[in-house]
Write an enzyme that holds these catalytic residues in place. Structure first.
Site, PDB file in Angstrom:
ATOM      1  N   LYS A 126       4.513   0.520  10.094  1.00 19.20           N
ATOM      2  CA  LYS A 126       4.211   1.298   8.853  1.00 19.20           C
ATOM      3  C   LYS A 126       4.123   2.762   9.207  1.00 19.20           C
ATOM      4  CE  LYS A 126       2.438   0.705   4.617  1.00 19.20           C
ATOM      5  NZ  LYS A 126       2.863  -0.192   3.662  1.00 19.20           N
ATOM      6  N   ASP A 166       5.430   3.249  -0.385  1.00 13.69           N
ATOM      7  CA  ASP A 166       3.922   2.711  -0.417  1.00 13.69           C
ATOM      8  C   ASP A 166       3.152   3.798  -1.283  1.00 13.69           C
ATOM      9  OD1 ASP A 166       2.016   0.712   0.802  1.00 13.69           O
ATOM     10  OD2 ASP A 166       0.842   2.498   0.993  1.00 13.69           O
TER      11      ASP A 166
HETATM   12  P1  NDP Z   1       0.996   4.106  -6.150  1.00 13.37           P
HETATM   13  O1  NDP Z   1       0.677   5.600  -5.331  1.00 13.37           O
HETATM   14  O2  NDP Z   1       2.251   4.080  -7.088  1.00 13.37           O
HETATM   15  O3  NDP Z   1      -0.427   3.879  -6.850  1.00 13.37           O
HETATM   16  C1  NDP Z   1      -1.668   3.955  -6.535  1.00 13.37           C
HETATM   17  C2  NDP Z   1      -2.604   3.876  -7.560  1.00 13.37           C
HETATM   18  O4  NDP Z   1      -3.890   3.618  -7.226  1.00 13.37           O
HETATM   19  C3  NDP Z   1      -2.683   5.008  -8.301  1.00 13.37           C
HETATM   20  O5  NDP Z   1      -2.926   4.782  -9.718  1.00 13.37           O
HETATM   21  C4  NDP Z   1      -3.687   5.768  -7.687  1.00 13.37           C
HETATM   22  O6  NDP Z   1      -4.402   6.788  -8.527  1.00 13.37           O
HETATM   23  C5  NDP Z   1      -4.476   4.648  -7.436  1.00 13.37           C
HETATM   24  N1  NDP Z   1      -5.662   4.792  -6.380  1.00 13.37           N
HETATM   25  C6  NDP Z   1      -5.473   5.241  -5.155  1.00 13.37           C
HETATM   26  N2  NDP Z   1      -6.469   5.514  -4.578  1.00 13.37           N
HETATM   27  C7  NDP Z   1      -7.623   4.990  -5.268  1.00 13.37           C
HETATM   28  C8  NDP Z   1      -8.980   4.857  -5.174  1.00 13.37           C
HETATM   29  N3  NDP Z   1      -9.515   5.287  -4.225  1.00 13.37           N
HETATM   30  N4  NDP Z   1      -9.708   4.548  -6.423  1.00 13.37           N
HETATM   31  C9  NDP Z   1      -8.988   4.361  -7.548  1.00 13.37           C
HETATM   32  N5  NDP Z   1      -7.781   4.228  -7.706  1.00 13.37           N
HETATM   33  C10 NDP Z   1      -7.075   4.976  -6.685  1.00 13.37           C
HETATM   34  O7  NDP Z   1       0.971   3.070  -4.850  1.00 13.37           O
HETATM   35  P2  NDP Z   1       1.487   1.737  -4.963  1.00 13.37           P
HETATM   36  O8  NDP Z   1       1.082   1.013  -6.179  1.00 13.37           O
HETATM   37  O9  NDP Z   1       2.920   1.461  -4.232  1.00 13.37           O
HETATM   38  O10 NDP Z   1       0.367   0.792  -4.216  1.00 13.37           O
HETATM   39  C11 NDP Z   1      -0.921   0.387  -4.492  1.00 13.37           C
HETATM   40  C12 NDP Z   1      -1.248  -0.538  -3.392  1.00 13.37           C
HETATM   41  O11 NDP Z   1      -0.590  -1.520  -2.974  1.00 13.37           O
HETATM   42  C13 NDP Z   1      -1.534   0.039  -2.006  1.00 13.37           C
HETATM   43  O12 NDP Z   1      -2.431  -0.486  -1.324  1.00 13.37           O
HETATM   44  C14 NDP Z   1      -0.298  -0.345  -0.956  1.00 13.37           C
HETATM   45  O13 NDP Z   1      -0.325  -0.354   0.280  1.00 13.37           O
HETATM   46  C15 NDP Z   1      -0.018  -1.492  -1.487  1.00 13.37           C
HETATM   47  N6  NDP Z   1       1.391  -2.278  -1.860  1.00 13.37           N
HETATM   48  C16 NDP Z   1       2.603  -1.447  -2.263  1.00 13.37           C
HETATM   49  C17 NDP Z   1       3.909  -2.119  -2.171  1.00 13.37           C
HETATM   50  C18 NDP Z   1       4.749  -1.317  -3.056  1.00 13.37           C
HETATM   51  O14 NDP Z   1       5.926  -2.037  -2.895  1.00 13.37           O
HETATM   52  N7  NDP Z   1       4.928  -0.356  -3.400  1.00 13.37           N
HETATM   53  C19 NDP Z   1       4.110  -3.231  -1.386  1.00 13.37           C
HETATM   54  C20 NDP Z   1       2.859  -4.069  -1.090  1.00 13.37           C
HETATM   55  C21 NDP Z   1       1.702  -3.606  -0.975  1.00 13.37           C
HETATM   56  P3  NDP Z   1      -3.665   8.277  -9.107  1.00 13.37           P
HETATM   57  O15 NDP Z   1      -2.637   7.831  -9.843  1.00 13.37           O
HETATM   58  O16 NDP Z   1      -4.879   9.053  -9.190  1.00 13.37           O
HETATM   59  O17 NDP Z   1      -3.005   8.671  -7.632  1.00 13.37           O
END
Ligand code: NDP
Length: 443
Positions: A126, A166
């Protein structure tokens, strides 16, 4: 003292400042207790757990870049190459201001088992930075990504270490990172996944984590005599994982009633208008408060979170530790039947125990969200073959992988007398393959 407790104590002494890493190692090792106890002497003699919990290497570097006002800025860059016993290092890059070594290590550690569970030959890693693309101009993001890759390129390669996206690293950032890698090395190679379709990306990679989460959830419900049809689904997050989880949930006949971002959350009793969310988050890179302004039927709140809304299925898809014990109490009280983790470690250990003790089906992240990395591995295969598979071909493989992951977790749990405990099952199934590879290869 048992071997597991000895190792956990040593980790606690060595890394007291790394709470997320300690949380992840404790969760995984504790759930492996039966397996490890059965091989205690062999594993201890081979220092198996020490070798699993100490990364192969940690690369920490300075990332200097110039902002739009001409000011030079410096961020921290990380790549933790945790374990390559079963294949090249593989795992995403996270760009967010709260990124620390502890967070990167916890994610890299979990990635070892997740990647193993997919059945594909990929090791765990990572990386990322405490740089946050939110609020930055395109030019600033380009400058940062170029500087980040100018250091990272030395340590990665198609057969060595293959990063992906991520939080904060989407198609735009991957494009800039790939462009800089190609500029320095002068080669077109599958060194990153999540690439654009015009330069070696795979169809379905964008949708893969969210879709995979729903394929897993569907199988988990099916094996317990249930289905998604007509179920009310609460989703947190509005990023890559959340959006495509919502899309697939709707396609499978569920009603998605909530989504959130880091400033607030929306509740729409009759179902979220997903195309509107996509315009706000994917095109305008805006805030969910804009959704409420154009949808009077929806409520928008900055306080609290989505878990207070009654739902049948909860899918945390935002970030780590976003579903705590109080949320779990509410979910159970409101009749929730299943929780499946789209984000990494979104449910705290106390909340997880409470949910499982109260009969809620629990799909742990390393199984339920493995669709993203599995499809990344399919992208690597297509790059090696210099071929591009059709959407249907990749989607079918993704479905097969997610169903197989569910069954591996289910069977491993049963084998060790913990039927229905998919959390322990996923850890055990992921661990066994890596342990065999480590033992076979010697020190
Ligand atoms: P993104 O950056 O695309 O989206 C993250 C989302 O979560 C955004 O809407 C963000 O809000 C919101 N967010 C972040 N922190 C907080 C918080 N503290 N409280 C509320 N909302 C929050 O990331 P991903 O969708 O790619 O990733 C999301 C999760 O999934 C992570 O844990 C990642 O490790 C996991 N993951 C992702 C993979 C992937 O293929 N992308 C694969 C496997 C796991 P805002 O829009 O305001 O930033």
């Amino acid at each position: 003292m048992s071997y597991i407790d000895e190792v956990l104590e040593k980790l606690q002494q060595n890394y007291p400042e790394q709470p997320e890493f300690l949380q992840a190692t404790r969760e995984v090792l504790t759930s492996l207790r039966k397996v490890i106890t059965a091989h205690e002497e062999e594993y201890r003699r081979n220092a198996l757990l020490e070798r699993l919990t100490e990364p192969d290497r940690q690369i920490l570097f300075r990332v200097p870049w110039v902002d739009d006002s001409g000011q030079m800025r410096v961020n921290r860059g990380y790549r933790v190459q945790f374990n390559n016993a079963i294949g090249p290092y593989k795992g995403g890059l996270r760009f967010r201001d709260n990124v620390t070594l502890s967070i990167i290590k916890f994610l890299g550690f979990e990635q070892i088992f997740k990647n193993s569970l997919t059945g594909l030959p990929i090791g765990g890693a990572k990386g990322g930075s405490d740089f946050d693309p939110k609020g930055k101009s395109d030019r600033e993001i380009l400058a940062f990504c170029q500087s980040f890759m100018t250091e990272l390129y030395k340590y990665i390669g198609a057969d060595e270490d293959v990063p992906a996206g991520d939080i904060g690293v989407g198609a735009r950032e991957i494009g800039y990172l790939y462009g800089q890698y190609k500029r320095i090395q002068g080669i077109h190679t599958g060194v990153l996944t999540g690439k654009g379709l015009s330069y070696g990306g795979s169809l379905v990679r964008t949708e893969a984590t969210g879709y995979g989460l729903l394929y897993f959830t569907q199988e988990m419900l099916k094996q317990n005599g249930l289905s998604l049809e007509g179920k009310r689904v609460a989703i947190s997050g509005a990023g890559n994982v959340a959006i495509y989880a919502a899309q697939k949930a709707i396609q499978l006949g569920a009603v998605v009633v909530t989504m959130s971002d880091s400033t607030g959350w929306i509740y729409e009793e009759n179902g979220i208008d997903l195309p509107a969310v996509r315009v706000i988050k994917e095109e305008k890179r805006g805030r969910l408060s804009e959704y409420a302004a154009s949808h009077p039927s929806a409520s928008y709140q900055e306080k609290g979170n989505v878990w207070s809304v009654p739902c049948d299925v909860a899918l945390p898809c935002a970030t780590q530790n976003e579903l705590g014990l109080e949320d779990a109490l509410l979910l159970v009280k409101n009749g929730c039947i299943a929780v499946a983790e789209g984000a990494n470690m979104p449910t705290t250990a106390e909340a997880t125990s409470y949910l499982m003790e109260h009969g809620v089906l629990f799909g742990p992240a390393k199984a339920a969200n493995a669709g993203g990395v599995a499809t990344s591995a399919l992208e690597m295969t297509q790059n090696s073959e210099r071929l591009s598979w059709s959407f249907e071909e990749v989607d079918t493989k993704l479905q097969e992988i997610m169903v197989s992951i569910f069954h591996k977790a289910e069977e491993a749990a049963k084998k060790y007398g913990m039927a229905g405990n998919y959390l322990a099952g996923a850890n055990i199934a992921g661990f066994e393959k890596v342990a065999q590879a480590l033992l076979a290869q010697g020190i």
